[in-house]
Structures are given as C-alpha cells and as structure tokens.
Design a protein around this motif. Structure first.
Motif, PDB file in Angstrom:
ATOM      1  N   ALA A 137      -9.303   3.140  -3.921  1.00 37.07           N
ATOM      2  CA  ALA A 137      -8.276   3.654  -3.021  1.00 37.07           C
ATOM      3  C   ALA A 137      -8.267   5.173  -2.920  1.00 37.07           C
ATOM      4  O   ALA A 137      -8.135   5.730  -1.832  1.00 37.07           O
ATOM      5  N   GLY A 142      -6.842   6.410   0.654  1.00 38.31           N
ATOM      6  CA  GLY A 142      -5.533   6.309   0.026  1.00 38.31           C
ATOM      7  C   GLY A 142      -4.409   5.955   0.983  1.00 38.31           C
ATOM      8  O   GLY A 142      -4.569   5.139   1.899  1.00 38.31           O
ATOM      9  N   VAL A 143      -3.264   6.590   0.774  1.00 38.67           N
ATOM     10  CA  VAL A 143      -2.073   6.320   1.580  1.00 38.67           C
ATOM     11  C   VAL A 143      -2.327   6.564   3.065  1.00 38.67           C
ATOM     12  O   VAL A 143      -1.953   5.735   3.906  1.00 38.67           O
ATOM     13  N   ILE A 164      -5.355   5.222  -8.693  1.00 41.16           N
ATOM     14  CA  ILE A 164      -3.906   5.293  -8.515  1.00 41.16           C
ATOM     15  C   ILE A 164      -3.248   5.480  -9.872  1.00 41.16           C
ATOM     16  O   ILE A 164      -3.628   4.840 -10.849  1.00 41.16           O
ATOM     17  N   TYR A 172       2.276   4.635  -2.366  1.00 36.87           N
ATOM     18  CA  TYR A 172       1.599   3.441  -1.844  1.00 36.87           C
ATOM     19  C   TYR A 172       2.597   2.313  -1.581  1.00 36.87           C
ATOM     20  O   TYR A 172       2.557   1.652  -0.542  1.00 36.87           O
ATOM     21  N   VAL A 178       1.589  -2.772   1.972  1.00 41.14           N
ATOM     22  CA  VAL A 178       1.158  -2.802   0.568  1.00 41.14           C
ATOM     23  C   VAL A 178       2.044  -3.762  -0.227  1.00 41.14           C
ATOM     24  O   VAL A 178       3.264  -3.576  -0.305  1.00 41.14           O
ATOM     25  N   VAL A 181       0.307  -2.399  -6.234  1.00 44.55           N
ATOM     26  CA  VAL A 181      -0.779  -1.464  -6.542  1.00 44.55           C
ATOM     27  C   VAL A 181      -1.336  -1.782  -7.926  1.00 44.55           C
ATOM     28  O   VAL A 181      -0.605  -2.194  -8.822  1.00 44.55           O
TER      29      VAL A 181
END
Length: 213
Positions: A137, A142-143, A164, A172, A178, A181
C-alpha cells in the motif's frame, strides 16, 4: 448464497485492524492469540513465511476460537490446501497467478488477492474475488490511490497492507472503500520472539483508539 467472508466482514466492523504475523515457533501461537484478543482485535493474518506457519494457524484457532485467523503469503496449491486443512478462515496473497487461481477452485471467494492497478482490481473482481488487498500500500499510492479507485470502482472493497503503521491507519480506515487495514507493527517479530504479550495487547488497544473504533 452466503458470502464466504461474511464473518470476516463482521469481525472487521468491530475491530478493523489486522495484525500481519510472522511466527517462528508454534509455542508462541496460543499466548499471541490471547494477547490479540485481550487487545480487542478480532482478526489476524499468519504469514506462511516460516515453516511453523500452518501449525501456528491451527494453534491460534484452538486457543482463540472467536478470532478470525487467516493465512497470508499464499502462493500455490500446497499453500491453499495446507491453509484450509489448518482451519484458516481466509486466505491472502500478494498477487494472483494462473496457477494459484486454478488451485483455489471453489475456494476463490475465501481469497483476498493483492492488486496495485485498476486493471488488476477489475480483473480480480471479474474472477470472483469480493475483497482485494492494495499491496504494498505505501508504495502503490496509499490513501490517494484508494480515493481515486473509489470513483470509477465504487463496488470494490479493500484491505490495504504493506507499510501501514499506527500513524496512518486511521487515514486509510476513514475511506468508505476500506474494510480493514493490515500491518505488522502491533505484533512485531521481536515482540513475538521475546513474548511481549502485554505490549502487544497495549499496541492493539492503541491502534483501535487511533482508528476511532
């Protein structure tokens, strides 16, 4: 038809933090499972990166029957069979290959395959996978990447993993696509090796607090 990962989804609603575990010794499995439960966690992923991986899954399931325990780093037919025989509740892979897809057979909906691009995500969904893993990620966008995915692919849900930590897990989890995580910071290899069970529980509780669960 019942969604095969429905128990995982329910567990994630209660605690959307999934510790990714590398465990060298089966003797550590039971106290580790109890430490995670004491910290409020409901899901764990045991990677098959050590010879003990499959036995650890079985031992954790015995010690904490309420914990959803999955097998990570599932790469081939032997990993699939061994994981399911050990009682794994779900399977996780860094990606997908034709051989692994074939080996999954009727169990493909238990798998959370890793993806990086929208094309991979679309392909995995067409193959019947209901939950995907953005991996790794932290270097796959990522985000911001997951935010971008949500526009054209609103039907897809993700469990991002890879790089993460406690500082960005909440960012996230704030995204609507999502589910949970994954991360290794809650129970590091050093924590497990030295039996730092109380510290693992504290880090689990802190993670859930940071995630605003």
């Amino acid at each position: 038809m019942t969604f095969p990962l429905s128990r995982l989804v329910e567990a994630a609603k209660a605690a959307p933090i999934v510790p990714v575990l590398v465990v060298e010794e089966v003797a550590h499995a039971a106290p580790l499972a109890k430490a995670l439960e004491d910290g409020g966690l409901t899901i764990a992923e045991v990677t098959l990166r050590t010879p003990a991986g499959l036995a650890v899954i079985e031992a954790m399931k015995t010690a904490a029957p309420g914990l959803q325990v999955g097998a990570g780093t599932v790469l081939n037919a032997a990993d699939v069979k061994g994981s399911l025989d050990a009682g794994a509740d779900f399977l996780v892979s860094p990606g997908m290959s034709p051989g692994l897809l074939s080996a999954l057979g009727d169990n493909r909906r238990l798998m959370i395959p890793g993806v990086v691009t929208p094309s991979e995500a679309m392909a995995r969904h067409e193959e019947g996978f209901d939950l995907l893993k953005l991996f790794p990620a932290s270097i796959a966008g990522g985000v911001p990447a997951l935010k971008a995915f949500a526009g054209p692919l609103p039907h897809l849900r993700f469990m991002p993993t890879g790089g993460i930590g406690a500082k960005d897990a909440g960012d996230y989890l704030a995204l609507p696509n999502v589910l949970a995580v994954g991360g290794s910071w809650i129970a590091t290899g050093e924590d497990v090796l030295h039996g730092n069970w109380a510290n693992i529980s504290v880090k689990a509780r802190d993670a859930l607090r940071l995630a605003k669960v």
